[in-house]
Design a protein around this motif. Structure first.
Motif, PDB file in Angstrom:
ATOM      1  N   LYS A  94      -6.225  -7.964  -4.034  1.00  0.00           N
ATOM      2  CA  LYS A  94      -6.254  -6.572  -4.493  1.00  0.00           C
ATOM      3  C   LYS A  94      -5.194  -6.338  -5.555  1.00  0.00           C
ATOM      4  O   LYS A  94      -5.396  -5.545  -6.472  1.00  0.00           O
ATOM      5  CB  LYS A  94      -6.052  -5.615  -3.318  1.00  0.00           C
ATOM      6  CG  LYS A  94      -7.249  -5.570  -2.374  1.00  0.00           C
ATOM      7  CD  LYS A  94      -7.007  -4.555  -1.267  1.00  0.00           C
ATOM      8  CE  LYS A  94      -7.792  -4.892  -0.024  1.00  0.00           C
ATOM      9  NZ  LYS A  94      -7.266  -4.181   1.159  1.00  0.00           N
ATOM     10  N   PRO A 153      -2.591 -17.193   8.140  1.00  0.00           N
ATOM     11  CA  PRO A 153      -2.991 -16.412   9.317  1.00  0.00           C
ATOM     12  C   PRO A 153      -3.471 -15.007   8.946  1.00  0.00           C
ATOM     13  O   PRO A 153      -3.227 -14.538   7.834  1.00  0.00           O
ATOM     14  CB  PRO A 153      -1.699 -16.343  10.141  1.00  0.00           C
ATOM     15  CG  PRO A 153      -0.598 -16.593   9.163  1.00  0.00           C
ATOM     16  CD  PRO A 153      -1.155 -17.477   8.114  1.00  0.00           C
ATOM     17  N   ASN A 154      -4.137 -14.351   9.882  1.00  0.00           N
ATOM     18  CA  ASN A 154      -4.564 -12.973   9.679  1.00  0.00           C
ATOM     19  C   ASN A 154      -3.372 -12.081   9.378  1.00  0.00           C
ATOM     20  O   ASN A 154      -2.339 -12.203  10.013  1.00  0.00           O
ATOM     21  CB  ASN A 154      -5.254 -12.452  10.945  1.00  0.00           C
ATOM     22  CG  ASN A 154      -6.754 -12.492  10.799  1.00  0.00           C
ATOM     23  OD1 ASN A 154      -7.257 -12.322   9.694  1.00  0.00           O
ATOM     24  ND2 ASN A 154      -7.453 -12.731  11.882  1.00  0.00           N
ATOM     25  N   GLY A 155      -3.535 -11.219   8.411  1.00  0.00           N
ATOM     26  CA  GLY A 155      -2.457 -10.289   8.086  1.00  0.00           C
ATOM     27  C   GLY A 155      -1.385 -10.902   7.205  1.00  0.00           C
ATOM     28  O   GLY A 155      -0.350 -10.286   6.962  1.00  0.00           O
ATOM     29  N   ALA A 156      -1.640 -12.104   6.696  1.00  0.00           N
ATOM     30  CA  ALA A 156      -0.643 -12.768   5.858  1.00  0.00           C
ATOM     31  C   ALA A 156      -0.510 -12.114   4.493  1.00  0.00           C
ATOM     32  O   ALA A 156       0.496 -12.287   3.810  1.00  0.00           O
ATOM     33  CB  ALA A 156      -1.019 -14.235   5.676  1.00  0.00           C
ATOM     34  N   GLY A 157      -1.521 -11.372   4.100  1.00  0.00           N
ATOM     35  CA  GLY A 157      -1.494 -10.743   2.780  1.00  0.00           C
ATOM     36  C   GLY A 157      -2.426 -11.408   1.786  1.00  0.00           C
ATOM     37  O   GLY A 157      -2.311 -11.189   0.583  1.00  0.00           O
ATOM     38  N   LYS A 158      -3.396 -12.178   2.295  1.00  0.00           N
ATOM     39  CA  LYS A 158      -4.330 -12.873   1.398  1.00  0.00           C
ATOM     40  C   LYS A 158      -5.193 -11.865   0.642  1.00  0.00           C
ATOM     41  O   LYS A 158      -5.312 -11.907  -0.583  1.00  0.00           O
ATOM     42  CB  LYS A 158      -5.219 -13.840   2.196  1.00  0.00           C
ATOM     43  CG  LYS A 158      -4.426 -14.843   3.030  1.00  0.00           C
ATOM     44  CD  LYS A 158      -5.316 -15.823   3.764  1.00  0.00           C
ATOM     45  CE  LYS A 158      -6.226 -15.204   4.816  1.00  0.00           C
ATOM     46  NZ  LYS A 158      -5.536 -14.575   5.948  1.00  0.00           N
ATOM     47  N   SER A 159      -5.802 -10.942   1.399  1.00  0.00           N
ATOM     48  CA  SER A 159      -6.618  -9.916   0.749  1.00  0.00           C
ATOM     49  C   SER A 159      -5.758  -9.037  -0.147  1.00  0.00           C
ATOM     50  O   SER A 159      -6.177  -8.647  -1.244  1.00  0.00           O
ATOM     51  CB  SER A 159      -7.314  -9.036   1.788  1.00  0.00           C
ATOM     52  OG  SER A 159      -8.199  -9.803   2.563  1.00  0.00           O
ATOM     53  N   THR A 160      -4.564  -8.748   0.318  1.00  0.00           N
ATOM     54  CA  THR A 160      -3.665  -7.898  -0.468  1.00  0.00           C
ATOM     55  C   THR A 160      -3.339  -8.562  -1.809  1.00  0.00           C
ATOM     56  O   THR A 160      -3.272  -7.895  -2.838  1.00  0.00           O
ATOM     57  CB  THR A 160      -2.380  -7.620   0.338  1.00  0.00           C
ATOM     58  OG1 THR A 160      -2.754  -7.086   1.610  1.00  0.00           O
ATOM     59  CG2 THR A 160      -1.493  -6.620  -0.378  1.00  0.00           C
ATOM     60  N   ILE A 206       4.113  -5.529   1.061  1.00  0.00           N
ATOM     61  CA  ILE A 206       3.384  -6.515   1.867  1.00  0.00           C
ATOM     62  C   ILE A 206       3.554  -7.887   1.214  1.00  0.00           C
ATOM     63  O   ILE A 206       3.817  -8.879   1.878  1.00  0.00           O
ATOM     64  CB  ILE A 206       1.875  -6.163   1.938  1.00  0.00           C
ATOM     65  CG1 ILE A 206       1.667  -4.754   2.492  1.00  0.00           C
ATOM     66  CG2 ILE A 206       1.124  -7.230   2.718  1.00  0.00           C
ATOM     67  CD1 ILE A 206       1.700  -4.611   3.974  1.00  0.00           C
ATOM     68  N   GLN A 245     -13.604  -8.513   0.684  1.00  0.00           N
ATOM     69  CA  GLN A 245     -13.924  -9.069   1.996  1.00  0.00           C
ATOM     70  C   GLN A 245     -14.965  -8.228   2.730  1.00  0.00           C
ATOM     71  O   GLN A 245     -15.854  -8.745   3.387  1.00  0.00           O
ATOM     72  CB  GLN A 245     -12.627  -9.140   2.820  1.00  0.00           C
ATOM     73  CG  GLN A 245     -12.771  -9.822   4.153  1.00  0.00           C
ATOM     74  CD  GLN A 245     -11.423 -10.010   4.836  1.00  0.00           C
ATOM     75  OE1 GLN A 245     -10.364  -9.738   4.272  1.00  0.00           O
ATOM     76  NE2 GLN A 245     -11.451 -10.480   6.057  1.00  0.00           N
ATOM     77  N   TYR A 296       0.822  -1.214   0.000  1.00  0.00           N
ATOM     78  CA  TYR A 296       0.000   0.000   0.000  1.00  0.00           C
ATOM     79  C   TYR A 296       0.853   1.259   0.000  1.00  0.00           C
ATOM     80  O   TYR A 296       0.640   2.173  -0.780  1.00  0.00           O
ATOM     81  CB  TYR A 296      -0.944  -0.013   1.202  1.00  0.00           C
ATOM     82  CG  TYR A 296      -1.829  -1.233   1.202  1.00  0.00           C
ATOM     83  CD1 TYR A 296      -3.025  -1.227   0.495  1.00  0.00           C
ATOM     84  CD2 TYR A 296      -1.454  -2.398   1.855  1.00  0.00           C
ATOM     85  CE1 TYR A 296      -3.832  -2.343   0.466  1.00  0.00           C
ATOM     86  CE2 TYR A 296      -2.245  -3.519   1.834  1.00  0.00           C
ATOM     87  CZ  TYR A 296      -3.436  -3.483   1.137  1.00  0.00           C
ATOM     88  OH  TYR A 296      -4.227  -4.596   1.108  1.00  0.00           O
TER      89      TYR A 296
HETATM   90  N1  ADP Z   1      -5.396  -0.467   3.085  1.00  0.00           N
HETATM   91  C1  ADP Z   1      -4.259  -0.811   3.706  1.00  0.00           C
HETATM   92  N2  ADP Z   1      -3.272   0.093   3.886  1.00  0.00           N
HETATM   93  C2  ADP Z   1      -2.104  -0.248   4.502  1.00  0.00           C
HETATM   94  N3  ADP Z   1      -1.834  -1.476   4.968  1.00  0.00           N
HETATM   95  C3  ADP Z   1      -2.776  -2.433   4.824  1.00  0.00           C
HETATM   96  C4  ADP Z   1      -4.027  -2.155   4.197  1.00  0.00           C
HETATM   97  N4  ADP Z   1      -4.757  -3.285   4.190  1.00  0.00           N
HETATM   98  C5  ADP Z   1      -4.003  -4.215   4.788  1.00  0.00           C
HETATM   99  N5  ADP Z   1      -2.807  -3.728   5.167  1.00  0.00           N
HETATM  100  C6  ADP Z   1      -1.717  -4.464   5.810  1.00  0.00           C
HETATM  101  O1  ADP Z   1      -1.285  -5.469   4.934  1.00  0.00           O
HETATM  102  C7  ADP Z   1      -1.008  -6.660   5.636  1.00  0.00           C
HETATM  103  C8  ADP Z   1      -1.789  -7.797   5.012  1.00  0.00           C
HETATM  104  O2  ADP Z   1      -3.175  -7.559   5.161  1.00  0.00           O
HETATM  105  P1  ADP Z   1      -4.294  -8.416   4.450  1.00  0.00           P
HETATM  106  O3  ADP Z   1      -3.886  -8.697   3.065  1.00  0.00           O
HETATM  107  O4  ADP Z   1      -5.587  -7.729   4.651  1.00  0.00           O
HETATM  108  O5  ADP Z   1      -4.229  -9.755   5.304  1.00  0.00           O
HETATM  109  P2  ADP Z   1      -5.202 -11.008   5.296  1.00  0.00           P
HETATM  110  O6  ADP Z   1      -6.280 -10.754   4.284  1.00  0.00           O
HETATM  111  O7  ADP Z   1      -4.319 -12.137   4.932  1.00  0.00           O
HETATM  112  O8  ADP Z   1      -5.736 -11.142   6.676  1.00  0.00           O
HETATM  113  C9  ADP Z   1      -1.375  -6.417   7.086  1.00  0.00           C
HETATM  114  O9  ADP Z   1      -0.168  -6.181   7.783  1.00  0.00           O
HETATM  115  C10 ADP Z   1      -2.209  -5.176   7.052  1.00  0.00           C
HETATM  116  O10 ADP Z   1      -1.987  -4.402   8.202  1.00  0.00           O
END
Ligand code: ADP
Ligand code: MG
Lengths: 256, 290
Positions: free
Chosen positions: A69, A59-66, A40, A107, A35
């Motif tokens: 995106k 795990p949470n925060g692994a970067g799955k959603s990222t 990430i 999500q 971001y």
């Molecule tokens: N919009 C954002 N801006 C900055 N950092 C973000 C944003 N969304 C997520 N992050 C960071 O990116 C990392 C991965 O997040 P995310 O992909 O949402 O994890 P997951 O979906 O695997 O739980 C986390 O450390 C989170 O804090």
């Protein structure tokens, strides 16, 4: 042989080979990005082939959603390639990616709350010219609950129904690849099973699906392939059954 | 006071003024709902619309009613142009910077009007029009047209937003901009469309203020506070709310002279604004999106 039948076969080397040799829909190679200035995603590799459900757990925060995106052009990709149907789409704008046959259910915030169910679906078909009644009918057949309440505001629905609206919206363009980010988060087991059932049916009807799931065990049970993501990079990959059988994966990521 | 006197001297003028405010307030609500900022150049864009119509009237010698559509087109293009040159350029910056720039645009628009048309008071037509009597209600034709035109214009806009593909896309953009982008909606097109509509609404409100009173370079600026009060009163982002809010503010201003000295009439909008922000900040109809 249908992919369903393949999935139900015992895991012989041969059937794995068959799976991996399907026509690739999405190939991510060494994708880096984030971001702000920090990466990430530290080099993510993934492949989804035709008519397959690929599940991402971690795990949470692994970067799955990222990662999702990144595929959808919602963050700066600083390295690697994202090839969809033979074309590198890294750096494309979301509306071009949609036209290229990829649809995405985020999500959170994945419906138009102040619009009716029907209008949500119409928005899903925004890029289509001409008649959309066939797609509407198809979505209403997949989600009969929605048809009954088609004129209700989406924001007033239950969590499970909202998720159906969100999936319905994404299906209106008849995509070849569907990205689902934790579609069952916070849902009752009944709704979870329903969403998984629909996901499998969509796969059997020819769609390729990339699914991020917290309900890892349930999802890997029907996944054609799975990736374990941690700290922004690949940790494990294999067929759903392989990952479920892997002791390290089970201990670290599936809660023993 | 006899009832008909109240209707003729306070209620009717209030509805007419309220209709003018409503046209402006709907535009303010659209800008806020979709582009998420308070557009301070709204009043002066209305002034420009009023004077553009005057220009058409004086150059071509046509009726002001013929000049109105021309003024609408002029204002629509003006609004789109201003966005392209200024607001769009600032779109990645904090919203407060865009708001402040719209204040600068307001001053620029007013300066343009003053340079082109001078600082004197003007009218579309000369002579005094006496009101006609309809079953005891005394009202001028132009006042009837103002009220009807407001309802027609807002009605068309409402139908556009509810029924058409692009209208729904505008609502979607207001509801969930990220998801609208994911659905393939091009936000630049929505922005242009919004400014086009806002220009038309501004021209209409300026024109109807001009035809019912006079044209002055400050006419739009002085409407800014009542128009904002109307938009907030109705619930920001609500088209129907802006109409109700506009009518309430207009009627409140005109009837206020029954209780307070006429010089304080303009303070009514301010009082309403304060009251609504204290009592129900989301407005009468719960505001948020279109
Ligand atoms: N919009 C954002 N801006 C900055 N950092 C973000 C944003 N969304 C997520 N992050 C960071 O990116 C990392 C991965 O997040 P995310 O992909 O949402 O994890 P997951 O979906 O695997 O739980 C986390 O450390 C989170 O804090
Ligand atoms: Mg996530």
């Amino acid at each position: 042989m249908t992919s369903q039948a393949i999935a139900e076969q015992p895991m012989s080397k041969n059937s794995v080979q068959q799976k991996y040799s399907g026509k690739p829909i999405l190939t991510m190679t060494g994708v880096r990005g984030g971001y702000g200035d920090a990466d990430i995603l530290q080099g993510v590799d993934m492949q989804v082939t035709e008519q397959e459900i690929v599940v991402i757990v971690g795990p949470n925060g692994a970067g799955k959603s990222t990662a999702m995106k990144a595929i959808f052009g919602l963050l700066k990709v600083r390295g690697g390639s994202i090839v969809v149907n033979g074309t590198d789409i890294a750096g494309w704008k979301p509306n071009r990616i949609v036209q290229h046959g990829v649809c995405y259910v985020p999500q959170v915030n994945n419906i138009f709350r102040e619009m009716t169910i029907h209008e949500n679906l119409e928005m899903g078909a925004f890029l289509r010219k001409g008649d959309i009644s066939e797609s509407l009918e198809r979505v209403y057949t997949l989600f009969p609950d929605l048809k009954e309440r088609r004129n209700a505001l989406a924001g007033n629905l239950s969590g499970g129904q909202r998720q159906m609206v969100a999936m319905g919206r994404a299906l209106m363009l008849n995509p070849s690849l569907l990205l689902l980010d934790e579609p069952t988060a916070g849902l009752s087991p009944k709704y979870m099973e329903q969403i998984f059932e629909i996901t499998r049916n969509l796969r059997d009807a020819g769609l390729s699906i990339l699914l991020v799931e917290q309900h890892a065990k349930q999802a890997l049970a029907f996944a054609d392939k799975g990736y374990v993501l941690a700290a922004g990079s690949n940790r494990h990959e294999g067929t759903g059954q392989e990952l479920l059988a892997d002791r390290e994966v089970a201990e670290m990521f599936l809660g023993g | 006071m006899p009832f008909m006197e109240f209707v003729n001297f306070y209620l009717m003028p209030g509805i007419v003024l309220g209709s003018i405010y409503a046209l402006g307030a709907v535009g303010i609500t659209l800008v806020f709902g979709i582009l998420r900022f308070a557009h301070l150049a709204h009043g002066d864009l209305a002034t420009l619309g009023a004077f553009a119509a005057l220009g058409v009237v004086t150059i071509f010698g046509v009726s002001p009613w013929v000049a109105l559509p021309v003024a609408m087109v002029v204002c629509a293009f003006m609004a789109i142009g201003i966005d392209k040159l200024f607001y769009d350029y600032l779109s990645e910056r904090p919203k407060i910077i865009v708001v402040m720039s719209s204040l600068g645009i307001a001053l620029m628009l007013r300066a343009v009007v003053q340079v082109v048309w001078g600082v004197d008071t003007e009218t579309y037509t000369r002579g005094i029009v006496r009101p006609d009597d309809y079953w005891g209600i005394r009202i001028r034709d132009r006042e009837i047209y103002t009220i009807i035109a407001m309802f027609v214009i807002v009605g068309v806009l409402w139908a556009f937003l509810q029924k058409t593909k692009w209208g729904k896309a505008m609502r979607a953009m207001s509801d969930n901009p990220d998801l609208a982008l994911l659905s393939g909606v091009d936000n630049r097109k929505i922005t242009m469309l919004t400014w086009g509509i806002v220009g038309v609404l501004c021209a209409a409100s300026g024109f109807f203020l001009g035809i019912n009173t006079e044209l002055k370079p400050l006419m739009g600026w002085t409407m800014l506070l009542p128009m904002f009060a109307a938009a907030i009163l109705g619930g920001v982002g609500r088209v129907e709310g802006a109409v109700i809010g506009g009518l309430i503010v207009g009627i409140a201003e005109e009837t206020s002279v029954l209780f307070i000295p006429g010089e304080y009439k303009a303070a009514m909008a301010f009082a309403i604004l304060l009251l609504i922000l204290l009592v129900r900040p989301t407005g009468l109809l719960k505001g948020k999106v279109l």
